[in-house]
Write a protein that holds these residues in place. Structure first.
Motif, PDB file in Angstrom:
ATOM      1  N   PHE A  15      14.999  12.350 -18.133  1.00 27.17           N
ATOM      2  CA  PHE A  15      15.970  12.308 -17.038  1.00 27.17           C
ATOM      3  C   PHE A  15      15.812  11.019 -16.252  1.00 27.17           C
ATOM      4  O   PHE A  15      14.813  10.323 -16.365  1.00 27.17           O
ATOM      5  N   GLU A  16      16.841  10.679 -15.473  1.00 28.44           N
ATOM      6  CA  GLU A  16      16.840   9.470 -14.661  1.00 28.44           C
ATOM      7  C   GLU A  16      16.919   9.841 -13.185  1.00 28.44           C
ATOM      8  O   GLU A  16      17.532  10.832 -12.823  1.00 28.44           O
ATOM      9  N   LEU A  17      16.300   8.999 -12.368  1.00 28.56           N
ATOM     10  CA  LEU A  17      16.372   9.146 -10.917  1.00 28.56           C
ATOM     11  C   LEU A  17      16.643   7.795 -10.290  1.00 28.56           C
ATOM     12  O   LEU A  17      16.106   6.787 -10.730  1.00 28.56           O
ATOM     13  N   SER A  18      17.463   7.777  -9.262  1.00 26.82           N
ATOM     14  CA  SER A  18      17.663   6.580  -8.457  1.00 26.82           C
ATOM     15  C   SER A  18      16.724   6.700  -7.272  1.00 26.82           C
ATOM     16  O   SER A  18      16.769   7.689  -6.538  1.00 26.82           O
ATOM     17  N   ARG A  19      15.870   5.702  -7.114  1.00 30.87           N
ATOM     18  CA  ARG A  19      14.927   5.717  -5.994  1.00 30.87           C
ATOM     19  C   ARG A  19      14.476   4.301  -5.695  1.00 30.87           C
ATOM     20  O   ARG A  19      14.578   3.416  -6.539  1.00 30.87           O
ATOM     21  N   PRO A  20      13.969   4.066  -4.496  1.00 28.56           N
ATOM     22  CA  PRO A  20      13.486   2.721  -4.152  1.00 28.56           C
ATOM     23  C   PRO A  20      12.337   2.299  -5.062  1.00 28.56           C
ATOM     24  O   PRO A  20      11.592   3.135  -5.573  1.00 28.56           O
ATOM     25  N   MET A  21      12.186   0.986  -5.247  1.00 24.26           N
ATOM     26  CA  MET A  21      11.114   0.466  -6.104  1.00 24.26           C
ATOM     27  C   MET A  21       9.742   0.947  -5.639  1.00 24.26           C
ATOM     28  O   MET A  21       8.868   1.226  -6.454  1.00 24.26           O
ATOM     29  N   ALA A  22       9.554   1.055  -4.349  1.00 21.64           N
ATOM     30  CA  ALA A  22       8.262   1.483  -3.804  1.00 21.64           C
ATOM     31  C   ALA A  22       7.917   2.913  -4.207  1.00 21.64           C
ATOM     32  O   ALA A  22       6.751   3.301  -4.168  1.00 21.64           O
ATOM     33  N   GLU A  23       8.909   3.705  -4.622  1.00 23.65           N
ATOM     34  CA  GLU A  23       8.671   5.093  -5.010  1.00 23.65           C
ATOM     35  C   GLU A  23       8.769   5.312  -6.519  1.00 23.65           C
ATOM     36  O   GLU A  23       8.759   6.443  -6.987  1.00 23.65           O
ATOM     37  N   SER A  24       8.846   4.239  -7.301  1.00 25.14           N
ATOM     38  CA  SER A  24       9.056   4.383  -8.745  1.00 25.14           C
ATOM     39  C   SER A  24       7.926   5.131  -9.441  1.00 25.14           C
ATOM     40  O   SER A  24       8.152   5.834 -10.417  1.00 25.14           O
TER      41      SER A  24
END
Length: 70
Positions: A15-24
């Motif tokens: 699955f994919e998630l959109s999230r800030p780089m700091a939370e990858s």
């Protein structure tokens, strides 16, 4: 916001998630509710054309600080 791909270790779902780089690297819960997931390495394909400047003879620079290495 960047999209990251994850795989659930419990059910194998990807699955994919959109999230800030700091939370990858933060834990991600799969759509089935399992919390044991791992972030996958994504590859990016870039298409298009680009041209590099053509080196000119005697313009300086080069591999030996402007000299010829041949």
């Amino acid at each position: 916001m960047p999209r990251y791909e994850y795989r659930c270790r419990s059910c194998g779902d990807t699955f994919e998630l959109s999230r800030p780089m700091a939370e990858s690297a933060a834990p991600a819960t799969c759509p089935a509710g399992h919390e044991d997931s791992v972030k996958l390495l994504s590859t990016v394909a870039v298409a298009g054309t680009a041209s590099a400047p053509t080196p000119t003879q005697g313009a300086g620079g080069g591999c030996c600080g402007g000299g010829c290495c041949g």
